[in-house]
Motif scaffolding. Structure first.
Motif, mmCIF file in Angstrom:
data_model
loop_
_atom_site.group_PDB
_atom_site.id
_atom_site.type_symbol
_atom_site.label_atom_id
_atom_site.label_comp_id
_atom_site.label_asym_id
_atom_site.label_seq_id
_atom_site.Cartn_x
_atom_site.Cartn_y
_atom_site.Cartn_z
ATOM 1 N N LYS A 67 0.766 -1.240 -0.038
ATOM 2 C CA LYS A 67 -0.044 -0.037 -0.039
ATOM 3 C C LYS A 67 0.908 1.255 0.014
ATOM 4 C CE LYS A 67 -3.812 2.475 0.673
ATOM 5 N NZ LYS A 67 -3.454 3.770 1.068
ATOM 6 N N GLU A 68 1.927 1.166 0.603
ATOM 7 C CA GLU A 68 2.964 2.412 0.811
ATOM 8 C C GLU A 68 3.495 2.775 -0.616
ATOM 9 O OE1 GLU A 68 6.792 2.052 2.441
ATOM 10 O OE2 GLU A 68 6.608 3.758 3.684
ATOM 11 N N GLU A 69 3.735 1.598 -1.424
ATOM 12 C CA GLU A 69 4.257 1.953 -2.761
ATOM 13 C C GLU A 69 3.088 2.394 -3.743
ATOM 14 O OE1 GLU A 69 6.428 0.008 -6.785
ATOM 15 O OE2 GLU A 69 6.107 -1.365 -4.748
ATOM 16 N N LEU A 70 1.721 1.737 -3.500
ATOM 17 C CA LEU A 70 0.767 2.325 -4.302
ATOM 18 C C LEU A 70 0.393 3.709 -3.836
ATOM 19 C CD1 LEU A 70 -1.826 1.983 -6.030
ATOM 20 C CD2 LEU A 70 -2.838 1.097 -3.843
ATOM 21 N N ASP A 71 0.643 4.215 -2.551
ATOM 22 C CA ASP A 71 0.277 5.755 -2.298
ATOM 23 C C ASP A 71 1.419 6.635 -3.133
ATOM 24 O OD1 ASP A 71 -1.774 5.003 -0.678
ATOM 25 O OD2 ASP A 71 -0.657 5.378 1.082
ATOM 26 N N GLU A 72 2.494 6.170 -3.173
ATOM 27 C CA GLU A 72 3.515 7.029 -3.659
ATOM 28 C C GLU A 72 3.351 6.904 -5.223
ATOM 29 O OE1 GLU A 72 7.709 6.766 -2.821
ATOM 30 O OE2 GLU A 72 7.329 6.035 -0.915
ATOM 31 N N LEU A 73 2.987 5.901 -5.799
ATOM 32 C CA LEU A 73 2.584 5.865 -7.260
ATOM 33 C C LEU A 73 1.495 6.883 -7.572
ATOM 34 C CD1 LEU A 73 3.363 2.215 -8.245
ATOM 35 C CD2 LEU A 73 4.615 4.158 -8.642
ATOM 36 N N MET A 74 0.473 6.837 -6.812
ATOM 37 C CA MET A 74 -0.700 7.515 -6.841
ATOM 38 C C MET A 74 -0.213 9.175 -6.892
ATOM 39 S SD MET A 74 -4.034 6.123 -4.808
ATOM 40 C CE MET A 74 -3.252 6.169 -3.493
ATOM 41 N N LEU A 75 0.412 9.450 -5.910
ATOM 42 C CA LEU A 75 1.170 10.895 -5.671
ATOM 43 C C LEU A 75 1.724 11.204 -7.144
ATOM 44 C CD1 LEU A 75 1.747 13.564 -4.257
ATOM 45 C CD2 LEU A 75 3.438 12.308 -3.134
ATOM 46 N N ASP A 76 2.635 10.167 -7.486
ATOM 47 C CA ASP A 76 3.316 10.573 -8.729
ATOM 48 C C ASP A 76 2.436 10.863 -9.885
ATOM 49 O OD1 ASP A 76 6.248 10.710 -9.818
ATOM 50 O OD2 ASP A 76 5.688 9.230 -11.177
ATOM 51 N N ALA A 77 1.322 10.012 -9.838
ATOM 52 C CA ALA A 77 0.596 10.284 -11.197
ATOM 53 C C ALA A 77 -0.291 11.652 -10.978
ATOM 54 C CB ALA A 77 -0.517 8.913 -11.346
ATOM 55 N N VAL A 78 -0.288 11.989 -10.075
ATOM 56 C CA VAL A 78 -1.126 13.312 -9.754
ATOM 57 C C VAL A 78 -0.117 14.264 -10.230
ATOM 58 C CG1 VAL A 78 -2.209 15.022 -7.887
ATOM 59 C CG2 VAL A 78 -2.652 12.268 -8.183
ATOM 60 N N LEU A 79 1.016 14.261 -9.808
ATOM 61 C CA LEU A 79 2.194 15.367 -10.015
ATOM 62 C C LEU A 79 2.249 15.382 -11.559
ATOM 63 C CD1 LEU A 79 4.533 14.976 -7.052
ATOM 64 C CD2 LEU A 79 2.972 16.594 -7.237
ATOM 65 N N GLY A 80 2.278 14.259 -12.209
ATOM 66 C CA GLY A 80 2.536 14.062 -13.808
ATOM 67 C C GLY A 80 1.272 14.947 -14.041
ATOM 68 N N ALA A 117 1.222 13.204 0.419
ATOM 69 C CA ALA A 117 2.443 13.853 0.101
ATOM 70 C C ALA A 117 3.189 14.279 1.366
ATOM 71 C CB ALA A 117 2.153 15.107 -0.446
ATOM 72 N N TRP A 118 2.378 14.614 2.535
ATOM 73 C CA TRP A 118 3.153 14.631 3.916
ATOM 74 C C TRP A 118 3.621 13.456 4.262
ATOM 75 C CZ3 TRP A 118 4.645 18.908 5.930
ATOM 76 C CH2 TRP A 118 3.680 19.982 5.815
ATOM 77 N N ASN A 119 3.299 12.148 4.177
ATOM 78 C CA ASN A 119 3.769 11.123 4.682
ATOM 79 C C ASN A 119 4.887 10.443 3.645
ATOM 80 O OD1 ASN A 119 1.996 11.092 6.724
ATOM 81 N ND2 ASN A 119 0.334 9.614 5.713
ATOM 82 N N THR A 120 5.318 11.341 2.550
ATOM 83 C CA THR A 120 6.184 11.014 1.756
ATOM 84 C C THR A 120 7.226 12.263 1.506
ATOM 85 O OG1 THR A 120 4.680 9.701 0.396
ATOM 86 C CG2 THR A 120 6.841 10.283 -0.510
ATOM 87 N N PRO A 121 7.802 12.552 2.726
ATOM 88 C CA PRO A 121 8.746 13.872 3.167
ATOM 89 C C PRO A 121 9.648 13.949 1.927
ATOM 90 C CG PRO A 121 9.549 12.147 4.559
ATOM 91 C CD PRO A 121 8.366 11.403 4.135
ATOM 92 N N ILE A 122 10.369 12.926 1.259
ATOM 93 C CA ILE A 122 11.275 13.183 0.185
ATOM 94 C C ILE A 122 11.056 12.483 -0.908
ATOM 95 C CG2 ILE A 122 13.999 13.179 -0.450
ATOM 96 C CD1 ILE A 122 14.574 13.345 2.573
ATOM 97 N N PRO A 123 9.703 12.659 -1.964
ATOM 98 C CA PRO A 123 9.506 12.036 -2.866
ATOM 99 C C PRO A 123 10.752 11.726 -3.913
ATOM 100 C CG PRO A 123 8.377 13.892 -2.791
ATOM 101 C CD PRO A 123 9.199 13.942 -1.726
ATOM 102 N N VAL A 124 11.030 10.627 -4.347
ATOM 103 C CA VAL A 124 11.853 10.723 -5.600
ATOM 104 C C VAL A 124 11.506 9.823 -6.869
ATOM 105 C CG1 VAL A 124 13.882 10.688 -4.103
ATOM 106 C CG2 VAL A 124 12.829 8.404 -4.342
ATOM 107 N N THR A 125 9.988 9.912 -7.034
ATOM 108 C CA THR A 125 9.531 9.169 -8.140
ATOM 109 C C THR A 125 9.548 10.232 -9.328
ATOM 110 O OG1 THR A 125 7.342 10.334 -7.346
ATOM 111 C CG2 THR A 125 7.878 7.881 -6.901
ATOM 112 N N PRO A 126 9.307 9.975 -10.536
ATOM 113 C CA PRO A 126 9.761 10.649 -11.595
ATOM 114 C C PRO A 126 9.376 12.107 -11.484
ATOM 115 C CG PRO A 126 9.652 8.322 -12.284
ATOM 116 C CD PRO A 126 8.987 8.338 -11.040
ATOM 117 N N ASN A 127 7.789 11.949 -11.446
ATOM 118 C CA ASN A 127 7.030 13.394 -11.701
ATOM 119 C C ASN A 127 7.345 14.065 -10.352
ATOM 120 O OD1 ASN A 127 5.901 13.006 -14.082
ATOM 121 N ND2 ASN A 127 4.659 11.394 -13.200
ATOM 122 N N ALA A 128 7.866 13.550 -9.223
ATOM 123 C CA ALA A 128 7.968 14.536 -8.172
ATOM 124 C C ALA A 128 9.375 15.306 -8.419
ATOM 125 C CB ALA A 128 8.107 13.694 -7.140
#
Length: 235
Positions: A67-80, A117-128
């Protein structure tokens, strides 16, 4: 009397059920975002996404590890979904403000993603990374050095997340409207009951804090912050 069809006419074949789309990381994330947009972040789980895709939760783990990875991927998709224009030294300050507005709008479109986004303090996914690079490019185009741009970009990112988090909290039961209305009334009554002159400023600012002033408050914060950056550049 039932008349049989001519022997040369092919009998209709049983209607086949539409085939399910093939699973992929993109489909899993898109489905999760659809659930989030419709029902809020609390509704998103591996089980719920699997149910929507008419499969078992175990089948998702071939594409998303947890679920943690799913959250990060969702955030990255939104940022995209947020464009990253080329920096314009003549309009860098407006670009900075507009990029924050875009980030806030994107996060409010998907209520609850600001919490991710708050729970991912240093996002390093492509769109972030693209968003971070774009903001730094705007700030550097305005004349800030790398350290100043890094600090300013960090502060702007935190503000965008905080504003979107609070604003989207009114959706999907994060804040109960009836409870909040009662709390606001009790707070106003309490402040007004305090000794006259004890808090002369606090007693008179309640009118500026409501849903109607939300956009004005954000614009004031952005303009004030960017005005400070302009002063830094001039100095």
């Amino acid at each position: 009397m039932t008349v049989p069809p001519p022997p040369w006419r092919r009998a209709p074949s049983p209607r086949k059920r539409a085939e399910k789309p093939l699973l992929s990381p993109e489909l899993v994330v898109r489905t999760a975002l659809d659930i989030l947009a419709a029902e809020g972040i609390r509704a998103v789980s591996m089980r719920r996404v699997a149910q929507q895709l008419e499969t078992g939760p175990a089948s998702l783990y071939a594409y998303v590890s947890n679920k943690e990875e799913l959250d990060e991927l969702m955030l990255d998709a939104v940022l995209g979904e947020i464009p990253c224009p080329e920096p314009d030294p003549e309009h860098w300050d407006e670009q900075v403000k507009e990029q924050v507005r875009r980030q806030v709008r994107a996060m409010m479109t998907y209520p609850g993603i600001a919490k991710v986004a708050w729970n991912t303090p240093i996002p390093v996914t492509p769109n972030a990374l693209r968003q971070g690079e774009a903001m730094l490019a705007f700030l550097r185009a305005g004349g800030l050095d790398r350290k100043q741009a890094a600090f300013a970009g960090d502060a702007l990112s935190m503000y965008a997340k905080a504003f979107a988090y609070e604003a989207s909290g009114w959706t999907f039961g994060e804040y109960d409207p009836a409870h909040m209305a009662e709390r606001e009334r009790r707070m106003a009554d309490y402040v007004q009951s305090l000794p006259a002159g004890a808090f002369p400023n606090l007693a008179r600012i309640g009118q500026f804090f409501n849903a109607g002033t939300s956009a004005d408050r954000m614009e004031f914060a952005l303009e004030t912050f960017v005005a400070g950056l302009r002063a830094v550049v001039r100095a």
